[in-house]
Scaffold this motif. Structure first.
Motif, PDB file in Angstrom:
ATOM      1  N   LYS A 121       0.813  -1.211   0.000  1.00 26.79           N
ATOM      2  CA  LYS A 121       0.000   0.000   0.000  1.00 26.79           C
ATOM      3  C   LYS A 121       0.852   1.269   0.000  1.00 26.79           C
ATOM      4  CE  LYS A 121      -4.024  -2.027   2.296  1.00 26.79           C
ATOM      5  NZ  LYS A 121      -4.948  -1.945   3.465  1.00 26.79           N
ATOM      6  N   VAL A 122       2.147   1.124   0.240  1.00 26.07           N
ATOM      7  CA  VAL A 122       3.048   2.274   0.316  1.00 26.07           C
ATOM      8  C   VAL A 122       3.811   2.414  -0.992  1.00 26.07           C
ATOM      9  CG1 VAL A 122       5.011   3.292   1.527  1.00 26.07           C
ATOM     10  CG2 VAL A 122       3.294   1.998   2.818  1.00 26.07           C
ATOM     11  N   ASP A 123       3.727   3.589  -1.601  1.00 26.94           N
ATOM     12  CA  ASP A 123       4.488   3.864  -2.821  1.00 26.94           C
ATOM     13  C   ASP A 123       5.849   4.479  -2.500  1.00 26.94           C
ATOM     14  OD1 ASP A 123       2.439   3.187  -4.878  1.00 26.94           O
ATOM     15  OD2 ASP A 123       1.326   4.781  -3.876  1.00 26.94           O
ATOM     16  N   LEU A 124       5.862   5.373  -1.509  1.00 29.00           N
ATOM     17  CA  LEU A 124       7.086   6.043  -1.067  1.00 29.00           C
ATOM     18  C   LEU A 124       7.084   6.088   0.452  1.00 29.00           C
ATOM     19  CD1 LEU A 124       5.949   7.756  -3.732  1.00 29.00           C
ATOM     20  CD2 LEU A 124       7.788   9.286  -3.135  1.00 29.00           C
ATOM     21  N   ALA A 125       8.274   6.224   1.015  1.00 27.99           N
ATOM     22  CA  ALA A 125       8.410   6.479   2.448  1.00 27.99           C
ATOM     23  C   ALA A 125       9.463   7.556   2.641  1.00 27.99           C
ATOM     24  CB  ALA A 125       8.795   5.209   3.201  1.00 27.99           C
ATOM     25  N   SER A 126       9.276   8.377   3.673  1.00 26.85           N
ATOM     26  CA  SER A 126      10.213   9.467   3.920  1.00 26.85           C
ATOM     27  C   SER A 126      10.211   9.803   5.409  1.00 26.85           C
ATOM     28  CB  SER A 126       9.856  10.685   3.071  1.00 26.85           C
ATOM     29  OG  SER A 126      10.899  11.641   3.080  1.00 26.85           O
ATOM     30  N   LEU A 127      11.006  10.800   5.779  1.00 29.45           N
ATOM     31  CA  LEU A 127      11.205  11.153   7.180  1.00 29.45           C
ATOM     32  C   LEU A 127      10.702  12.553   7.492  1.00 29.45           C
ATOM     33  CD1 LEU A 127      14.861   9.847   7.601  1.00 29.45           C
ATOM     34  CD2 LEU A 127      12.853   8.884   8.739  1.00 29.45           C
ATOM     35  N   MET A 128      10.288  12.735   8.748  1.00 31.43           N
ATOM     36  CA  MET A 128       9.915  14.059   9.230  1.00 31.43           C
ATOM     37  C   MET A 128      10.421  14.234  10.653  1.00 31.43           C
ATOM     38  SD  MET A 128       5.816  13.549   9.725  1.00 31.43           S
ATOM     39  CE  MET A 128       5.161  12.295  10.859  1.00 31.43           C
ATOM     40  N   PHE A 129      10.600  15.493  11.029  1.00 30.18           N
ATOM     41  CA  PHE A 129      11.257  15.849  12.280  1.00 30.18           C
ATOM     42  C   PHE A 129      10.538  17.055  12.875  1.00 30.18           C
ATOM     43  CE2 PHE A 129      14.701  16.350  15.184  1.00 30.18           C
ATOM     44  CZ  PHE A 129      15.056  17.693  15.234  1.00 30.18           C
ATOM     45  N   GLN A 130      10.159  16.988  14.143  1.00 26.46           N
ATOM     46  CA  GLN A 130       9.430  18.094  14.740  1.00 26.46           C
ATOM     47  C   GLN A 130      10.322  19.306  14.934  1.00 26.46           C
ATOM     48  OE1 GLN A 130       7.495  17.325  18.503  1.00 26.46           O
ATOM     49  NE2 GLN A 130       6.470  19.310  18.525  1.00 26.46           N
ATOM     50  N   ILE A 131       9.797  20.477  14.549  1.00 26.23           N
ATOM     51  CA  ILE A 131      10.499  21.735  14.784  1.00 26.23           C
ATOM     52  C   ILE A 131       9.593  22.637  15.625  1.00 26.23           C
ATOM     53  CG2 ILE A 131      12.049  21.703  12.802  1.00 26.23           C
ATOM     54  CD1 ILE A 131      10.037  23.332  11.227  1.00 26.23           C
ATOM     55  N   THR A 132      10.214  23.418  16.520  1.00 25.82           N
ATOM     56  CA  THR A 132       9.449  24.259  17.439  1.00 25.82           C
ATOM     57  C   THR A 132       9.823  25.734  17.361  1.00 25.82           C
ATOM     58  OG1 THR A 132      11.039  23.769  19.198  1.00 25.82           O
ATOM     59  CG2 THR A 132       9.087  22.359  19.065  1.00 25.82           C
ATOM     60  N   ASN A 168      -3.368  27.303  20.549  1.00 26.40           N
ATOM     61  CA  ASN A 168      -3.391  26.273  21.594  1.00 26.40           C
ATOM     62  C   ASN A 168      -4.050  24.977  21.126  1.00 26.40           C
ATOM     63  OD1 ASN A 168      -2.152  27.954  23.575  1.00 26.40           O
ATOM     64  ND2 ASN A 168      -4.115  29.000  23.883  1.00 26.40           N
ATOM     65  N   ALA A 169      -4.034  24.750  19.815  1.00 29.35           N
ATOM     66  CA  ALA A 169      -4.710  23.568  19.265  1.00 29.35           C
ATOM     67  C   ALA A 169      -3.863  22.301  19.367  1.00 29.35           C
ATOM     68  CB  ALA A 169      -5.080  23.818  17.802  1.00 29.35           C
ATOM     69  N   GLY A 170      -2.644  22.438  19.837  1.00 28.96           N
ATOM     70  CA  GLY A 170      -1.797  21.252  19.979  1.00 28.96           C
ATOM     71  C   GLY A 170      -1.123  20.801  18.699  1.00 28.96           C
ATOM     72  N   VAL A 171      -0.992  21.713  17.745  1.00 33.61           N
ATOM     73  CA  VAL A 171      -0.362  21.364  16.465  1.00 33.61           C
ATOM     74  C   VAL A 171       1.131  21.136  16.652  1.00 33.61           C
ATOM     75  CG1 VAL A 171       0.319  22.330  14.227  1.00 33.61           C
ATOM     76  CG2 VAL A 171      -2.050  22.482  14.995  1.00 33.61           C
ATOM     77  N   ARG A 172       1.649  20.125  15.983  1.00 37.19           N
ATOM     78  CA  ARG A 172       3.091  19.882  15.929  1.00 37.19           C
ATOM     79  C   ARG A 172       3.546  20.173  14.502  1.00 37.19           C
ATOM     80  NH1 ARG A 172       4.274  14.418  16.538  1.00 37.19           N
ATOM     81  NH2 ARG A 172       6.234  14.778  17.613  1.00 37.19           N
ATOM     82  N   TYR A 173       4.574  20.999  14.370  1.00 36.70           N
ATOM     83  CA  TYR A 173       5.086  21.344  13.047  1.00 36.70           C
ATOM     84  C   TYR A 173       6.208  20.391  12.680  1.00 36.70           C
ATOM     85  CZ  TYR A 173       2.190  25.441  13.245  1.00 36.70           C
ATOM     86  OH  TYR A 173       1.101  26.267  13.312  1.00 36.70           O
ATOM     87  N   MET A 174       6.030  19.752  11.527  1.00 33.28           N
ATOM     88  CA  MET A 174       6.954  18.700  11.112  1.00 33.28           C
ATOM     89  C   MET A 174       7.731  19.138   9.866  1.00 33.28           C
ATOM     90  SD  MET A 174       6.068  16.734  13.543  1.00 33.28           S
ATOM     91  CE  MET A 174       7.160  15.359  13.182  1.00 33.28           C
ATOM     92  N   LYS A 175       9.040  19.109   9.984  1.00 35.92           N
ATOM     93  CA  LYS A 175       9.918  19.419   8.849  1.00 35.92           C
ATOM     94  C   LYS A 175      10.181  18.141   8.067  1.00 35.92           C
ATOM     95  CE  LYS A 175      14.647  20.954   7.817  1.00 35.92           C
ATOM     96  NZ  LYS A 175      15.919  21.460   8.389  1.00 35.92           N
ATOM     97  N   HIS A 176      10.069  18.234   6.767  1.00 35.91           N
ATOM     98  CA  HIS A 176      10.354  17.090   5.911  1.00 35.91           C
ATOM     99  C   HIS A 176      11.856  16.955   5.711  1.00 35.91           C
ATOM    100  CE1 HIS A 176      10.302  15.137   1.685  1.00 35.91           C
ATOM    101  NE2 HIS A 176      10.291  14.208   2.623  1.00 35.91           N
ATOM    102  N   ILE A 177      12.385  15.808   6.006  1.00 30.95           N
ATOM    103  CA  ILE A 177      13.785  15.492   5.737  1.00 30.95           C
ATOM    104  C   ILE A 177      13.833  14.812   4.372  1.00 30.95           C
ATOM    105  CG2 ILE A 177      15.816  14.200   6.495  1.00 30.95           C
ATOM    106  CD1 ILE A 177      14.722  14.407   9.345  1.00 30.95           C
ATOM    107  N   GLY A 178      14.595  15.396   3.463  1.00 28.49           N
ATOM    108  CA  GLY A 178      14.493  15.032   2.053  1.00 28.49           C
ATOM    109  C   GLY A 178      15.148  13.734   1.632  1.00 28.49           C
ATOM    110  N   ILE A 179      14.942  12.676   2.385  1.00 31.13           N
ATOM    111  CA  ILE A 179      15.377  11.345   1.966  1.00 31.13           C
ATOM    112  C   ILE A 179      14.118  10.541   1.652  1.00 31.13           C
ATOM    113  CG2 ILE A 179      16.410   9.164   2.722  1.00 31.13           C
ATOM    114  CD1 ILE A 179      18.422  10.739   4.314  1.00 31.13           C
ATOM    115  N   GLU A 220       8.393   9.446  11.639  1.00 33.26           N
ATOM    116  CA  GLU A 220       8.931  10.497  12.493  1.00 33.26           C
ATOM    117  C   GLU A 220      10.247  10.060  13.116  1.00 33.26           C
ATOM    118  OE1 GLU A 220       7.810  13.283  16.378  1.00 33.26           O
ATOM    119  OE2 GLU A 220       6.258  12.043  15.436  1.00 33.26           O
ATOM    120  N   THR A 221      11.171  10.976  13.144  1.00 27.56           N
ATOM    121  CA  THR A 221      12.453  10.735  13.793  1.00 27.56           C
ATOM    122  C   THR A 221      12.758  11.907  14.716  1.00 27.56           C
ATOM    123  OG1 THR A 221      14.832  10.398  13.434  1.00 27.56           O
ATOM    124  CG2 THR A 221      13.684  11.789  11.846  1.00 27.56           C
ATOM    125  N   ASN A 222      13.554  11.659  15.732  1.00 29.61           N
ATOM    126  CA  ASN A 222      13.989  12.774  16.597  1.00 29.61           C
ATOM    127  C   ASN A 222      15.391  13.234  16.237  1.00 29.61           C
ATOM    128  OD1 ASN A 222      15.561  10.693  17.530  1.00 29.61           O
ATOM    129  ND2 ASN A 222      14.715  10.661  19.608  1.00 29.61           N
TER     130      ASN A 222
END
Length: 241
Positions: A121-132, A168-179, A220-222
């Protein structure tokens, strides 16, 4: 399952021309990226694919494997697709040429997505990292991604997404890591599809996949990455090295 890494390497970068040939601790940026990919031990083979004879010679003369592009390309995925079209591979990993500090741990998690995707079911996979940091969030050089509840990408943007109408909606901002890791067929499909309005507007090739219904699983990665988009980024990388 045969897995290879391909590093698209364009010489004439818009924001930082010739950045891949800049010195980074006694080696060029592209050579360090190539060696980092090989040293992960995750790939059956690693190639640099480029439109530049300077980059080709840099890799080849240092014992690496390089492929010259035949056609002109709008994106790294197009360049990779041309290179792998006739190769016997299952999964192709796009390693950005300007990210020489490759971390094997999150990359291994991306590859595990395909090993566990029995229904394909997955065509691509990639990484994301939380930024604050708000400066990082608002920086258009940092591509942001939003996902559904199962971790599949809904949209990528250089803008702030989602917009913080309610802080205050609890949103997490995720940066795409381009791999990226692709199934080979998804990559070849991309190569044959036209650029549509979203990709043309944001200048983000991953939007072509979404516009044509491909599914991108985000992990997600830290552990963030260090990309070299500007001369200032290069100085930071030199200090880190």
């Amino acid at each position: 399952m045969k897995i290879i890494a391909v590093i698209p390497a364009r010489y004439a970068s818009t924001r930082f021309p010739a950045k891949l040939m800049q010195d980074l601790g006694g080696k060029t940026v592209i050579q360090r990226t190539y060696e980092s990919a090989v040293n992960t031990g995750l790939f059956d083979d690693v190639f640099v694919v480029t439109d530049s004879i300077l980059i080709y010679d840099e890799i080849f003369n240092n014992g690496g494997k390089a492929i010259m592009s035949v056609a002109a390309h709008e994106s790294g995925s197009d360049r990779i697709a041309e290179a792998v079209e006739n190769l016997d591979v299952d999964i192709v990993v796009n390693v950005q040429g300007d990210e020489p500090f490759i971390n094997a741990v999150p990359l291994a998690k991306v590859l595990d997505v395909f090993r566990n995707d029995f229904d394909q079911k997955v065509d691509l996979a990639s990484l994301m990292f939380q930024i604050t940091d708000i400066t990082e969030i608002e920086n258009p050089n940092n591509v942001k991604v939003v996902t559904d509840q199962n971790g599949f990408a809904l949209y990528f943007s250089r803008s702030v997404i989602p917009y913080p109408r309610h802080v205050n909606a609890g949103v997490r901002y995720m940066k795409h890591i381009g791999i990226y890791a692709f199934r080979k067929q998804a990559l070849l499909d991309f190569y044959r599809l036209p650029i549509k309005s979203l990709e043309a507007s944001e200048k983000l090739e991953q939007l072509r996949y979404l516009e044509f219904g491909k599914r991108i699983k985000m992990i997600e990665t830290n552990q963030g990455s260090i990309g070299i988009d500007t001369p200032e980024d290069l100085e930071k990388a030199r200090k880190l090295l």
